[in-house]
Design an enzyme around this catalytic site. Structure first.
Site, PDB file in Angstrom:
ATOM      1  N   ASP A 113       0.976 -26.888   5.441  1.00 54.57           N
ATOM      2  CA  ASP A 113       1.140 -25.496   5.843  1.00 54.57           C
ATOM      3  C   ASP A 113       0.872 -24.501   4.730  1.00 54.57           C
ATOM      4  OD1 ASP A 113       1.993 -25.659   8.641  1.00 54.57           O
ATOM      5  OD2 ASP A 113       3.663 -26.810   7.806  1.00 54.57           O
ATOM      6  N   GLU A 132       4.632 -25.087  20.580  1.00 58.99           N
ATOM      7  CA  GLU A 132       4.919 -25.939  19.432  1.00 58.99           C
ATOM      8  C   GLU A 132       6.187 -25.445  18.768  1.00 58.99           C
ATOM      9  OE1 GLU A 132       2.205 -26.982  16.296  1.00 58.99           O
ATOM     10  OE2 GLU A 132       0.524 -26.823  17.693  1.00 58.99           O
TER      11      GLU A 132
END
Ligand SMILES: Cc1ncc(COP(=O)(O)O)c(C=O)c1O
Ligand SMILES: Cc1ncc(COP(=O)(O)O)c(C=O)c1O
Lengths: 256, 394, 394, 256
Positions: free
Chosen positions: D58, D47
């Site tokens: 996040d 990723e």
């Protein structure tokens, strides 16, 4: 007629203009010597300020004097004790705010003042309308209740005040508290308004700070009251001799 | 419970409520007091004036203020408490009711200027506000100590176009500001109205200010009636000079409601004072054994006044209203409690009334009683102070 | 002037207003958004809910807020200005309308906790307030920089029983507080409602918040009609996220009134931004050439937001409303002018709308026009800041 | 079927559990060497985080990495330029927020990514409902659009998401953002919910921080995604060799 008024009328009859200096009682330990000195200097009567925490009618000088005096522990009783026996040679007039008499007890206060030689009282926040209880207890003594008139006083009130005041009528020369504005302002008009309805002696106060002003004002009235200007010198350390000279200088100007 | 039908009516022609009230001012001010009395009597009988006063309070001042049922607070303390929300009025307290009335009267009298005294600044800000709206010149006297404690309120008044004059005499706080405003008034009474901030001072102020504040009580009475609560068992308000209390009492003086005024313990003129004369009135005052006026001490600047309005002194003497003192500690707790339970941060002044209810619920206030609390102002002005106190303890 | 009858109705089923709106959130939050949408649709069709919402706003929030004719201001600038007084609502701004609605909905959904983001603290204080009233647990996310700038609002929230969490990510200001609230919401969506503070975020927030705020416009429209003013020529409101503007526009969207939103020049998402996706919505955003969101800069914390609610983006695109930016300087002058002329100290946010009127009176606003100004909040919260700025220049 | 999914299905068919580490592009100048090292360490796909100013999904570690990367001037273009030509030996999957693609232009973005060798995209704030424009432009490229499912996902949404996702289905083990809570939480339930409606490879992510957790999660799924734990070591100065060993340690645990 209270003896104060008799005395002041007689004074006027001699052609002499009255000079009434104001002292804050207790402001210095030797304040009674200043009072005596003033008489030597030519004072005709003396105002004795009794210090109050909230002197609504007084400017900064007398406020300051009151604070100093209160800080030194001055009360009606201490003042009366100091006055008792110390003959000053001129009539003494108490000047203070109503709460002190109210709190002391009206009858008791009048009695105490009278017993220590005081013959008049000026209570600037005691209006004519509220004055009956005080005047009643004074009737049992020789204390004269002196009222003020002001430039804002209405014709109707001039009449009542001039006819109710005892001793003399205190004519505020200006719309001001003590020690704020100088000069005799509306003095002529105010004095004449009193004279139009009464023959009580009429003295000009509030704003008389110099001998010249005192002379001018006395020419239009029966006398003058000198407050803050004198208190100011004492706050700055004037001796009784200085006070005598200060008063004498006003005397001379008035008598010129 | 005494119940006469003539409480809080018109005082005697000399402005007396029983033994209290009257006029104790320099002669220079007497004509102004008389002029003001006449002007007020005339205006207060004039439907046009009354309509403007009401309209301004509605469209500008935010009236009517609501009555809020304090559900969680009531449940916790076992009494049914309704709060009259003067904290929602413009400028954050009931003070606006009075100043709107007085500034309209000022204009009606043809005067172009007002002066006012202020302690913490609430009445000063309110006066500056009402004066700005009418384009009146405005000078506010504020003890120098208070100008330093309340710099933001000083700035608010300046923003509103007023001049703030620091008073350096005496204790440099509220009572000295009153003295100074009176002294100033003497010099400019011709074109200047003295916009006094509470039900105190010489006649007609105590009566006039009560009348201007009575809209609180009349609204509340109607609101409670409409809500089916009817006459509450008790009406509780804090008391500095006593204007918010007088205002709300006025709606219930001649009902069965018990009237309770809560003073700051350090300025409890009724409980700890004695009769005296100050600031133009005869009333109950805190004074020394020699009759010198003492400084009041309270966490809330608005209750830091050594006297009380003369009508309260009368209501107390007549037994129609009761007055109690509350200490700073309980007041702090009350402020926190109400904030947490109801989402309303009360002014420290108003928190005195809250504290008394908390203390007396189930005691002097029987369980289940209905209580009308006057939330005289919002606590925003006090938040910095409360924070400092609470943080200082951590 | 375009005049269609379907502005500010129900958005598309996916929450779009034209090209804007929608839902851009992590899948973890989608069920909560859908649940909220269903709950809101259900509640907003339920007379019992609507009645409680209105009653709470009336009895607790101080509604209706008045409309004040600004006489001296109008005269000076040659336009007839009426102010809708959200500054008089509980907690000092329109924010209470939204949080009362959302907290009632939270309870209805059976959730016991709310979270919220806040910039300067107005929405945080409002949320803490409404949560306290209902006994809901409340956590407010606030950029660390803002917690330091607004210590008193932090304390207010704490007084009201809320927890304030300083956000240390990104620029440590409002947009990061939103991010953090979203992140938190992911972890506790089961029992927690995210009480968003403006007409932004994922569907149904922009619509729901607008509905909860539309009481402003509906009241004002009725008040102006009752006063004989009728439909004003123009409705002017400041725009941060856009909730107060949406609320007042809602009362006039389908009339002839011109609608004007005033953004901070340093955060003018419509004038200076471009379409983008942030905080769950597609709207106009201030962003770099690479699509990174930029910080907004304004003297007023409440307008310090790089985006705008999607419905505003749509109204702008459709030409139904116009949006302009105003700079800090003009805003400061406007705050002072209104204070001095009318006795109303506006919030710095609201002062943007005032400033625009002052600038455009006689220009974009023809002389004699009637203007409805949304006074979204009071300036008390800003007084310290304004003082520091003005003093700093002396 | 996109080549990514073909590849991952083949991988699964071999019985190997997929290990997908996450890197923040541009966080260090040598970030592509970390990517290559991860492949050496046994990564099956990578990723590639494209930094965004407001990474809503996040936690602090990836936020910090994004900020460092942005401060270094990272953009879609710089990333693509660095990737172009640098064959990593494993499929590369972009991960970022929708605004960046939206702003770049969807078609342009998909083309640019594809041209630089990227074969998949995870856009956590792009909901299924809003994804059509993006998926449409991806249809013209070989980029697979990977959707997430979460513990809160409803049965109906599991069905649609599992049938729409391409490449694999990203199963959030927990209701949390990246790097916040550790452990595989609801992984079993979430993975089973996907499997009940689709045979797409399903990888567990969010909260996998140790080799042991990775082993557990991989046993219940088709693979694991390791993000913050790895990014954290790089933020603390790990070398590409460290990264290789870090990935290898997860590989060993999974393959045990
Ligand atoms: C909120 C509030 N309540 C009460 C008071 C006390 O005044 P009064 O007793 O006249 O209502 C003040 C005075 O500043 C105040 O600000
Ligand atoms: C008084 C006031 N007005 C306006 C705003 C801007 O928000 P909105 O655009 O959602 O009305 C805020 C936000 O804090 C505010 O406090």
């Amino acid at each position: 007629m209270k003896s104060l008024e008799v005395h002041l009328r007689e004074l006027r009859a001699t052609g002499r203009k009255a000079l009434v200096p104001y002292f804050m009682a207790g402001v210095t330990p030797d304040w009674t010597r200043h009072v005596a000195a003033a008489v030597l200097g030519g004072a005709d009567a003396i105002e004795i300020g009794i210090p109050f925490s909230d002197p609504m009618m007084d400017g900064v000088v007398i406020q300051e004097a009151a604070q100093r005096s209160l800080a030194a522990g001055t009360t009606i009783d201490t003042i009366c004790a100091e006055l008792t026996g110390a003959s000053s040679g001129a009539p003494l007039i108490a000047m203070t705010y109503y709460n002190l008499f109210h709190h002391y007890g009206l009858r008791r206060a009048a009695g105490r003042l009278s017993a220590s030689g005081i013959v008049g009282a000026i209570v600037p926040d005691l209006t004519l309308e509220e004055s009956e209880p005080w005047r009643e207890v004074c009737d049992d003594t020789d204390i004269a209740t002196i009222f003020l008139v002001a430039p804002s006083t209405t014709p109707e009130r001039f009449k009542t005040l001039a006819s109710t005041t005892q001793g003399f009528c205190y004519a505020s020369a200006r719309m001001a508290v003590t020690g704020r504005a100088a000069g005799d302002g509306d003095a002529t008009r105010v004095v004449n308004a009193v004279r139009a309805t009464s023959d009580v002696p009429t003295y000009v106060g509030i704003g008389i700070t110099t001998p010249a002003q005192a002379r001018d004002a006395s020419q239009r009235s029966d006398g003058v009251i000198v407050g803050s200007a004198l208190v100011d010198t004492i706050l700055r350390g004037a001796s009784p001799a200085d006070t005598e000279e200060f008063v004498a200088s006003f005397r001379r100007a008035i008598d010129e | 419970m005494s119940q006469r039908s003539d409480y809080m009516g018109i005082p005697s022609s000399t402005g007396h409520f029983g033994d209290f009230g009257g006029r104790f001012v320099p002669e220079a001010l007497m004509p102004a007091c008389l002029e003001l009395e006449a002007a007020f009597i005339d205006a207060w009988a004039d439907p046009v004036f009354i309509d403007e006063y009401r309209t301004v309070l509605q469209e500008f001042g935010g009236r009517p203020t609501p009555v809020t049922y304090l559900g969680r607070f009531s449940k916790k303390f076992g009494v049914e408490v309704f709060a009259k929300r003067e904290d929602l009025a413009h400028t954050g307290s009931h003070k606006i009711n009075n100043v709107v009335g007085q500034t309209l009267l000022t204009r009606r009298m043809g005067k172009a200027r007002v002066i006012a005294e202020t302690g913490a600044g609430q009445h000063g800000v309110a006066t500056a506000t009402a004066a700005a709206r009418l384009g009146l010149e405005c000078t506010v006297f504020m003890g120098e100590v208070d100008t330093q404690r309340q710099v933001l309120n000083v700035f608010r008044m300046e923003l509103l176009g007023s001049k703030v004059v620091p008073v350096t005499s005496g204790s440099k706080t509220l009572k000295d500001a009153v003295n100074e405003a009176m002294r100033e008034w003497v010099t400019c009474v011709q074109d200047t109205h003295y916009c006094l901030g509470s039900v105190m001072g010489p006649h007609p102020f105590p009566w006039m200010v009560r009348e201007f504040q009575s809209i609180i009580g009349h609204e509340a009475s109607e609101q409670l009636a409409r809500r089916g609560v009817g006459v509450p068992d008790m009406v509780v308000a804090c008391v500095g000079g006593g204007s918010n209390a007088a205002g709300i009492f006025a709606g219930f003086a001649n009902t069965t409601a018990r009237l309770v005024g809560v003073e700051a313990a350090g300025g409890a003129a009724v409980s700890n004072g004695s009769p005296g004369v100050l600031h133009g009135m005869k009333s109950m005052l805190i004074q020394s054994e020699h009759g010198q006026i003492e400084e009041a001490h309270s966490i809330s600047a608005g209750l830091d006044y050594p006297g009380i309005g003369p009508e309260h002194a009368y209501l107390a003497a007549a037994g129609r209203a009761e007055y109690f003192g509350m200490g700073d500690e309980e007041v702090l707790v009350a402020l926190q409690t109400l904030s947490e339970l109801e989402g309303i941060i009360p002014a420290l002044e108003s928190a005195h009334a809250v504290a008394w209810i908390m203390q007396e619920a189930g005691k002097a206030i029987p369980r289940g009683s209905t209580v009308l609390l006057n939330m005289s102002g919002r606590g925003d002005k006090d938040v910095a102070q409360v924070r400092d106190i609470l943080r200082g303890r951590e």
